[in-house]
Write a protein that holds these residues in place. Structure first.
Motif, PDB file in Angstrom:
ATOM      1  N   CYS A  57      73.484 -13.752  70.061  1.00  0.00           N
ATOM      2  CA  CYS A  57      73.337 -12.410  69.389  1.00  0.00           C
ATOM      3  C   CYS A  57      74.438 -11.873  68.834  1.00  0.00           C
ATOM      4  O   CYS A  57      75.722 -12.002  69.294  1.00  0.00           O
ATOM      5  CB  CYS A  57      72.852 -11.397  70.553  1.00  0.00           C
ATOM      6  N   ILE A  58      74.206 -11.540  67.506  1.00  0.00           N
ATOM      7  CA  ILE A  58      75.654 -11.198  66.505  1.00  0.00           C
ATOM      8  C   ILE A  58      75.455  -9.865  66.146  1.00  0.00           C
ATOM      9  O   ILE A  58      74.273  -9.425  65.477  1.00  0.00           O
ATOM     10  CB  ILE A  58      76.047 -12.121  65.557  1.00  0.00           C
ATOM     11  N   SER A  59      76.099  -8.989  65.905  1.00  0.00           N
ATOM     12  CA  SER A  59      76.334  -7.571  65.387  1.00  0.00           C
ATOM     13  C   SER A  59      77.437  -6.959  64.376  1.00  0.00           C
ATOM     14  O   SER A  59      78.627  -7.670  64.830  1.00  0.00           O
ATOM     15  CB  SER A  59      75.916  -6.593  66.527  1.00  0.00           C
ATOM     16  N   SER A  60      77.422  -6.176  63.671  1.00  0.00           N
ATOM     17  CA  SER A  60      78.113  -5.591  62.780  1.00  0.00           C
ATOM     18  C   SER A  60      77.831  -4.381  62.466  1.00  0.00           C
ATOM     19  O   SER A  60      76.775  -3.914  61.394  1.00  0.00           O
ATOM     20  CB  SER A  60      78.679  -6.541  61.600  1.00  0.00           C
ATOM     21  N   ASN A  61      78.154  -3.220  63.052  1.00  0.00           N
ATOM     22  CA  ASN A  61      77.885  -1.956  62.605  1.00  0.00           C
ATOM     23  C   ASN A  61      78.584  -1.423  61.195  1.00  0.00           C
ATOM     24  O   ASN A  61      77.970  -0.653  60.412  1.00  0.00           O
ATOM     25  CB  ASN A  61      78.142  -0.888  63.700  1.00  0.00           C
ATOM     26  N   ASP A  62      79.645  -1.919  61.068  1.00  0.00           N
ATOM     27  CA  ASP A  62      80.551  -1.454  59.593  1.00  0.00           C
ATOM     28  C   ASP A  62      80.194  -2.528  58.360  1.00  0.00           C
ATOM     29  O   ASP A  62      80.820  -3.586  58.484  1.00  0.00           O
ATOM     30  CB  ASP A  62      81.926  -1.690  60.008  1.00  0.00           C
ATOM     31  N   LEU A  63      79.150  -2.296  57.686  1.00  0.00           N
ATOM     32  CA  LEU A  63      78.805  -3.036  56.649  1.00  0.00           C
ATOM     33  C   LEU A  63      79.320  -2.564  55.345  1.00  0.00           C
ATOM     34  O   LEU A  63      78.796  -2.691  54.162  1.00  0.00           O
ATOM     35  CB  LEU A  63      77.367  -3.172  56.559  1.00  0.00           C
ATOM     36  N   LEU A  80      81.269  -8.266  65.600  1.00  0.00           N
ATOM     37  CA  LEU A  80      81.932  -8.383  64.485  1.00  0.00           C
ATOM     38  C   LEU A  80      83.072  -7.258  64.072  1.00  0.00           C
ATOM     39  O   LEU A  80      83.781  -7.409  63.169  1.00  0.00           O
ATOM     40  CB  LEU A  80      81.347  -9.058  63.546  1.00  0.00           C
ATOM     41  N   ASP A  81      82.723  -6.238  64.621  1.00  0.00           N
ATOM     42  CA  ASP A  81      83.438  -4.892  64.567  1.00  0.00           C
ATOM     43  C   ASP A  81      84.727  -5.142  65.377  1.00  0.00           C
ATOM     44  O   ASP A  81      85.696  -4.276  64.999  1.00  0.00           O
ATOM     45  CB  ASP A  81      82.810  -3.811  64.743  1.00  0.00           C
TER      46      ASP A  81
END
Length: 382
Positions: free
Chosen positions: A147-153, A113-114
């Protein structure tokens, strides 16, 4: 599916993963999808060796993921969602066909998602649109989950990420889809204990991003890119925030990290460096990171005169040559060490990123898939 029923299903999943842990090795997730090295629309990889799903030896893997820049979901004006993909439809179909084998492999997609074309939705309407599009996309390609990711929260994105995961729960449960979010360790402190409990109730397992980043000092000195000690620290940090070990799946990057030595005669750990050893187009984003298979091939070239050493504590190899290049990388022995750590510490499994960065053609003289086969050695004997 109500919350109580969903939690019951989750506990059954965890007990299935953990049952007979001393005899049954943790599962292995094989990932693919880097458009630099595999399966892009152009059909030509930078390495000159395009990976195709039929190249994968399915005995190594329990899950097969399409990863990195494979899928880009785009929010259009008015809140509608479209997508473009950088992995061919026939590539996806070949991957899906792998689950027809005797091992019953799960085949999933991965969304980061980034990426500027994906981004976290900022309204309930956009979240609803993205969820519907994701479910439709997975079903249309007969995929098992996401699988889903977001490093910037930062800047409110943590709450939007949690809202998206919650919105995925009901349609995923209804369609029998797996959901596996990534939680980077540096962002665990963003969530309250209650919010983390919510995420764990939504997930089949949690991707643990132990990464290949060096610490701050290694911007200036040589350092091991991914020692087991760093993975251990990460696992303990997750555990301290209430994430059960039985749900953790560390990401194991099949890479080498290169640097240029300031003094060719000082090449040990902690030696001074002044930049990446390999720059674009010979490394990812010009940051000195290369596929581990590239290092294995370079070691065969006697003219490059590599001197290899091994750190006893981590069992990671590192090497330097007379041109002043230095690299920390994975080899079969270090992969066995990581597999042993994951099993002995009761973790759910390991996610190998990415299979096309292993020597899947066997050109380094160590057979096909020397890294993945070493990692999955005990699993194949079981």
């Amino acid at each position: 599916m109500d919350r109580a029923l969903y939690l019951s299903a989750l506990l059954l999943f965890i007990s299935g993963v953990c049952e007979g842990r001393s005899d049954k090795p943790p599962f292995v997730i094989c990932t693919v999808g880097s458009t630099l090295w595999a399966g892009g629309q152009s059909g030509a990889g930078e390495s000159g060796q395009d990976f195709e799903p039929e190249d994968l030896n399915a005995q190594y893997c329990d899950h097969f993921l399409f990863l990195i820049k494979g899928f880009e979901f785009i929010h259009e004006t008015g809140g509608t969602v479209t997508h473009r993909q950088r992995i061919r439809n026939d590539f996806i179909a070949k991957g899906v066909s792998l689950r027809e084998g005797p091992l019953g492999m799960q085949v999933m997609a991965y969304i980061n998602l980034d990426h500027p074309h994906v981004m976290l939705p900022d309204t309930d309407k956009k979240i609803e649109g993205l969820v519907g599009h994701i479910v439709q996309f997975l079903k249309s390609h007969s995929l098992n989950g996401l699988c889903i990711s977001s490093n910037d929260l930062a800047d409110g994105k943590a709450s939007r990420y949690l809202k998206l995961l919650k919105a995925l729960r009901l349609p995923f449960s209804k369609e029998g889809l797996l959901l596996s979010p990534s939680l980077p360790p540096k962002h665990l402190s963003v969530y309250t204990d209650g919010e983390l409990a919510d995420i764990m109730s939504l997930a089949n397992y949690i991707l643990v991003d132990s990464g290949y980043e060096w610490d701050a000092s290694s911007k200036h000195v040589t350092g091991l890119h991914a020692p087991v000690s760093a993975m251990n620290s990460t696992v303990r940090w997750y555990e301290s925030r209430g994430v059960p070990r039985q749900m953790m799946v560390p990401m194991v990057n099949l890479v080498g990290v290169t640097a240029k030595l300031k003094n060719k005669d000082q090449a040990g750990l902690g030696a001074a460096i002044y930049g990446p050893g390999f720059e674009a187009p010979n490394s990812f984003n010009g940051d000195g990171v290369i596929p581990a298979s590239e290092m294995l091939r370079r070691l065969k070239k006697t003219e490059e005169r590599w001197a290899v050493k091994r750190d006893v504590a981590s069992n990671l190899p590192y090497a330097a040559n007379r041109d002043g290049l230095w690299v920390s990388y994975e080899d079969p022995s270090s992969m066995r060490t990581k597999a042993k750590f994951i099993q002995e510490n009761g973790l759910a499994g390991g996610m190998l990123m990415t299979v096309e960065m292993d020597d899947f053609r066997g050109t380094a003289g160590k057979g096909r898939y020397p890294l993945i086969s070493a990692y999955a050695e005990k699993r194949r004997r079981s």
